[in-house]
Design an enzyme around this catalytic site. Structure first.
Site, short mmCIF file in Angstrom:
data_model
loop_
_atom_site.label_atom_id
_atom_site.label_comp_id
_atom_site.label_asym_id
_atom_site.label_seq_id
_atom_site.Cartn_x
_atom_site.Cartn_y
_atom_site.Cartn_z
CG ASP A 1 -42.39 19.06 66.98
OD1 ASP A 1 -43.28 19.29 67.41
OD2 ASP A 1 -41.12 19.77 67.07
CD GLU B 1 -45.94 23.94 65.45
OE1 GLU B 1 -45.78 23.01 66.08
OE2 GLU B 1 -45.21 24.98 65.17
CD1 TRP C 1 -44.26 19.31 64.19
CD2 TRP C 1 -45.36 19.66 62.21
NE1 TRP C 1 -44.03 20.48 63.65
CE2 TRP C 1 -44.84 20.77 62.85
CE3 TRP C 1 -46.19 19.69 61.03
CZ2 TRP C 1 -44.80 22.02 62.13
CZ3 TRP C 1 -46.03 20.90 60.37
CH2 TRP C 1 -45.85 22.03 60.79
CG HIS C 2 -46.40 20.59 68.63
ND1 HIS C 2 -45.18 21.47 69.02
CD2 HIS C 2 -47.09 20.69 69.88
CE1 HIS C 2 -45.07 21.71 70.38
NE2 HIS C 2 -46.27 21.28 70.81
CG HIS D 1 -40.83 21.48 71.69
ND1 HIS D 1 -40.73 20.01 71.44
CD2 HIS D 1 -41.51 22.16 70.69
CE1 HIS D 1 -41.26 19.87 70.15
NE2 HIS D 1 -42.05 21.09 69.96
CB SER E 1 -40.50 26.60 73.23
OG SER E 1 -40.72 25.32 72.55
ZN LIG Z 1 -43.15 21.19 68.13
#
Ligand SMILES: [Zn+2]
Ligand SMILES: [Zn+2]
Ligand SMILES: [Zn+2]
Length: 390
Positions: A316, A362, A364-365, A309, A307
């Site tokens: 996000d 995505e 939002w990412h 993240h 990930s």
């Molecule tokens: Zn994300």
């Protein structure tokens, strides 16, 4: 035989010999003159070539220098930009380089991109466009995982973190966080003042539990239609599967005959039951296998270690309760996607790039990479995967 030359010379009229010699010397002078002219031309050509060659090298060096650090490239563009608007020819910009006073990199970038910052970039320039920018440009995915013990070195509390979210998701790389501050202040200026970060850094273990939660949820509630060869994620597309009363033995359609249910497939009176049916083809659907669910979950989430993240460089962010496709094409999402590069961010999983990134769109990412790389990717329409591999 030996006398012949003598006789010849003797026979030669005296008056003609000098004339001939004169002609010869005239010809010699002419040859020498031509040779000299040719020599001069050759020397001049060589000199011109050398001079032009030096200029080229100089230009190349200055380009190389300017691309080594972002601030220098900013200076580079500033000189181009400080000319009249039409003078965008690269030659002019390189000529102007030495003679023009370099503008602040922020202004140079504004001129280049054609949009002014509304937020005061004085304190943010060093984060949006840091000197060690290349250190932020790397891919995290199944092919390039992070170790289970990797923790980013400079984590801080994300300024725009939504406090109702788990606190363990609130940290972010210090540089990325500052750049994000500028980004979301700018968003607020344009009226998008309710965007908050719902998840930034996530540890290896945190990602492990998230992935497991998604998997457990999906395998319990999702369906597969074998007729359509489709996997239905019920969380996102509940309408793709409908419940219908069917024959309990064969899931065939029953009709009422004289007050009784008659299955048209069994050709007999049948018990009816409510079953899940594909809304498109009307055939019965089934629960997915573990492998099918895993393949599906990997289109929107990642296994621990893979990930982004975990890098601390992404977040996000949106103004909805959840990170879902409902955010796609909202004015907020469109503004963020169109302006991220100005603050060193990229939309990491853009539409129609799942075949490259492995992840569905995505909206939002966002991932921090620094302004130079972000701008290049934005302008060339490249994903981070392509940018790093190309
Ligand atoms: Zn994300
Ligand atoms: Zn039946
Ligand atoms: Zn179907």
């Amino acid at each position: 035989m030996a006398t012949q030359p003598q006789r010849r010379s003797g026979n030669t009229p005296q008056g003609r010999a000098p004339q001939r010699r004169k002609k010869k010397t005239k010809l010699n002078y002419l040859n020498i003159a031509i040779a000299l002219i040719i020599c001069c031309m050759v020397i001049a050509t060589v000199l011109i070539c050398l001079l032009v060659g030096c200029d080229d090298e100089g230009a190349q060096e200055s380009i190389a220098e300017s691309s080594t650090t972002a601030s220098e490239s900013g200076k580079d563009e500033s000189s181009a930009v400080s000319n009249p608007p039409e003078s965008s020819a690269p030659e002019q910009s390189s000529q102007a380089e030495s003679s023009q006073i370099p503008l602040d990199p922020t202004e140079a970038y504004e001129q280049y991109i054609g949009v002014e910052y509304m937020v005061d970039m004085t304190d943010y320039e060093q984060y949006v466009c840091p000197e060690n920018e290349s250190e932020f440009v790397f891919v995290v995915n199944p092919k390039h995982p992070l170790g289970s013990d990797y923790v980013p070195p400079n984590l801080v509390k994300c300024t725009y973190f939504r406090e109702t979210q788990p606190a363990s998701w609130s940290k972010m790389d210090a540089t990325a966080n500052k750049a994000l501050e500028a980004f979301l202040q700018e968003a607020a200026y344009y009226g998008f003042d309710d965007i908050t970060v719902t998840s930034a850094y996530r540890s290896y273990n945190s990602q492990a539990s998230i992935y497991q939660r998604y998997f457990d949820n999906d395998i319990k509630q999702d369906y597969v239609c074998d007729t359509c060869s489709e996997y239905f994620d019920i969380s996102y597309f509940p309408e793709k599967v409908v419940k219908e009363k069917r024959c309990n033995a064969c899931f065939g359609v029953c009709t009422e005959v004289d007050g009784e249910k008659f299955c048209e497939s069994c050709m007999s009176v049948a018990d009816e039951a409510v079953i899940a049916v594909c809304a498109k083809c009307k055939n019965a659907v089934r629960r997915p296998t573990e492998a099918e669910t895993e393949a599906h979950v990997l289109t929107y989430s990642t296994k621990p270690g893979t990930s982004e993240h975990q890098s601390g460089l992404c977040c996000d962010m949106h103004n909805l309760s959840n990170s879902t496709s409902a955010f796609d094409n909202t004015p907020e999402a469109l503004w963020l996607a169109a302006n991220a590069h100005r603050f060193g961010f990229i939309l990491r999983y853009p539409p129609n790039t799942q075949h490259i990134t492995g992840i569905k769109h995505e909206s939002w990412h966002f991932r921090y990479v620094g302004r130079t790389a972000a701008t290049e990717m934005y302008e060339k329409g490249l994903t981070l995967d392509e940018y790093c591999e190309g």
